[in-house]
Design a protein around this motif. Sequence first.
Motif, PDB file in Angstrom:
ATOM      1  N   CYS A  33      -4.343   5.474   8.094  1.00  0.00           N
ATOM      2  CA  CYS A  33      -3.529   6.669   7.832  1.00  0.00           C
ATOM      3  C   CYS A  33      -4.375   7.713   7.121  1.00  0.00           C
ATOM      4  CB  CYS A  33      -2.318   6.291   6.973  1.00  0.00           C
ATOM      5  SG  CYS A  33      -1.269   7.695   6.533  1.00  0.00           S
ATOM      6  N   PHE A  35      -3.648  10.540   5.961  1.00  0.00           N
ATOM      7  CA  PHE A  35      -2.985  11.184   4.830  1.00  0.00           C
ATOM      8  C   PHE A  35      -3.349  10.530   3.503  1.00  0.00           C
ATOM      9  CE2 PHE A  35       0.776  11.403   1.985  1.00  0.00           C
ATOM     10  CZ  PHE A  35       0.696  12.752   1.682  1.00  0.00           C
ATOM     11  N   TYR A  41      -2.629  13.808  -1.199  1.00  0.00           N
ATOM     12  CA  TYR A  41      -2.222  12.475  -1.655  1.00  0.00           C
ATOM     13  C   TYR A  41      -3.024  12.021  -2.875  1.00  0.00           C
ATOM     14  CZ  TYR A  41      -1.103   7.519  -1.748  1.00  0.00           C
ATOM     15  OH  TYR A  41      -0.692   6.275  -2.156  1.00  0.00           O
ATOM     16  N   SER A  77       4.469  10.932  -0.541  1.00  0.00           N
ATOM     17  CA  SER A  77       4.827  10.453   0.796  1.00  0.00           C
ATOM     18  C   SER A  77       5.207  11.636   1.681  1.00  0.00           C
ATOM     19  CB  SER A  77       6.005   9.478   0.723  1.00  0.00           C
ATOM     20  OG  SER A  77       7.220  10.179   0.489  1.00  0.00           O
ATOM     21  N   CYS A  78       5.427  11.356   2.952  1.00  0.00           N
ATOM     22  CA  CYS A  78       5.839  12.385   3.911  1.00  0.00           C
ATOM     23  C   CYS A  78       7.135  13.061   3.470  1.00  0.00           C
ATOM     24  CB  CYS A  78       6.040  11.771   5.292  1.00  0.00           C
ATOM     25  SG  CYS A  78       4.624  10.840   5.904  1.00  0.00           S
ATOM     26  N   ASP A  79       7.997  12.283   2.791  1.00  0.00           N
ATOM     27  CA  ASP A  79       9.299  12.801   2.368  1.00  0.00           C
ATOM     28  C   ASP A  79       9.172  14.060   1.519  1.00  0.00           C
ATOM     29  OD1 ASP A  79      10.086  10.472   3.555  1.00  0.00           O
ATOM     30  OD2 ASP A  79      11.365   9.791   1.903  1.00  0.00           O
ATOM     31  N   HIS A  82       8.532  16.879   4.237  1.00  0.00           N
ATOM     32  CA  HIS A  82       9.218  16.873   5.537  1.00  0.00           C
ATOM     33  C   HIS A  82      10.695  16.512   5.476  1.00  0.00           C
ATOM     34  CE1 HIS A  82       5.803  17.512   8.296  1.00  0.00           C
ATOM     35  NE2 HIS A  82       5.085  16.886   7.381  1.00  0.00           N
ATOM     36  N   TYR A  92      13.832  14.388   9.249  1.00  0.00           N
ATOM     37  CA  TYR A  92      12.486  14.913   9.067  1.00  0.00           C
ATOM     38  C   TYR A  92      12.336  16.201   9.858  1.00  0.00           C
ATOM     39  CZ  TYR A  92      10.529  10.984   6.532  1.00  0.00           C
ATOM     40  OH  TYR A  92      10.243  10.062   5.568  1.00  0.00           O
ATOM     41  N   THR A  94       9.379  19.316  10.808  1.00  0.00           N
ATOM     42  CA  THR A  94       8.079  19.987  10.714  1.00  0.00           C
ATOM     43  C   THR A  94       8.274  21.429  10.265  1.00  0.00           C
ATOM     44  OG1 THR A  94       7.201  18.602  12.484  1.00  0.00           O
ATOM     45  CG2 THR A  94       6.007  20.624  11.996  1.00  0.00           C
ATOM     46  N   HIS A 143      -2.862  17.140   5.867  1.00  0.00           N
ATOM     47  CA  HIS A 143      -2.798  15.688   6.049  1.00  0.00           C
ATOM     48  C   HIS A 143      -4.145  14.996   5.923  1.00  0.00           C
ATOM     49  CE1 HIS A 143       0.805  16.939   8.694  1.00  0.00           C
ATOM     50  NE2 HIS A 143       1.258  16.576   7.508  1.00  0.00           N
TER      51      HIS A 143
END
Length: 350
Positions: A33, A35, A41, A77-79, A82, A92, A94, A143
């Motif tokens: 990953c 990210f 991150y 995290s992506c949360d 997104h 989610y 974009t 990312h």
Amino acid sequence: MKKDLGIHLAIFVLLMVSLPGVASPQQIEKKDCMFLSSLHYTASGMGYWYDKSNGGLEAVTGIPYSELSCKNCHVSSCDDCHKTEADGKATYSTKFARDQAMCLKCHAREASMMKIDKLENHEDVHVLAGMQCMDCHTGRDVHGNGTVYASMKQVGALTPKCEGCHEKIAQTTSHTVHAEKLDCNACHVRQVVSCTNCHFETLVKTGKRVAVPVSGWVFLMNSNGKATSANMQTFVAQGNNTFLMFAPQFSHSVMKCGRTCEECHATEVVAEAKSGKVRLLWLDSSGVQHARGVIPVPSGAKYELVFQNHQDGKWSVIENPAEPPIHFAGYGTPLSGAQLEKLARVERGK
């Protein structure tokens, strides 16, 4: 029947987790990953400049970065970017993540700069054109690309370049003379907003940052082989220990037309720099004043500053503070004597 279905589902999940190449969330590694290697991150940029081994603020505070709340300033995290809500349900998006308001929630310095420019009625040329962060920045910037970078100032960490859109550069005298010597930012960034008197003790005790913002100036130092726009930051640590940092910075305060020769060459502040002492902040009868315009950052110079302590919500001037260590961060280096000599010459051109 329902019991059998539950057993079968449990067996399926266990098989999927145990299969080679299928990882549980806890098992995801950087190699799987990109990210997890991104600056969003890792937030390693702050740790990099703070580290005492790099000449950073830790040399004054004695407190490791791992013990500061700063380390929590990252996208976990992506949360974080997104996750949104649609029809009463979590989803989610974009589009939600690409919205400039999402970026400015964390990138407070740029939010402050944009607000100042709007109040002063000279907004960034890209803002006036209706552009947003993701019109220049890419998913790779956000990312990561699998490479672990120490700082966003490190070559390769960010992709946007002026030349990416401005392929044809007008052959003015300024562009011709400065072609391989100056970055576009040196002439086209109007100003930066600096955090002065960042009060470290308040940060340690409360986790909150307090500082005195200053704008109306921009600094010049070297980065990646060219003179470029830069910023400064001052700190007050426990025991009224002080610290001064300079680093390259692209501020989102861009002018369509670059500066005139007279704004950089043979100015009063250049003469100060040649003398070895530059006035940045000083006191007079009306309070703390600051320099304005283009300020060179030469090697070996000393800087006149005002340091203040923050207590019970109030600022008070520190009398006779010790001269602060100077840290050149973000892969930036001071201007050379030869560069300063060129700035001291009277130039005319367009």
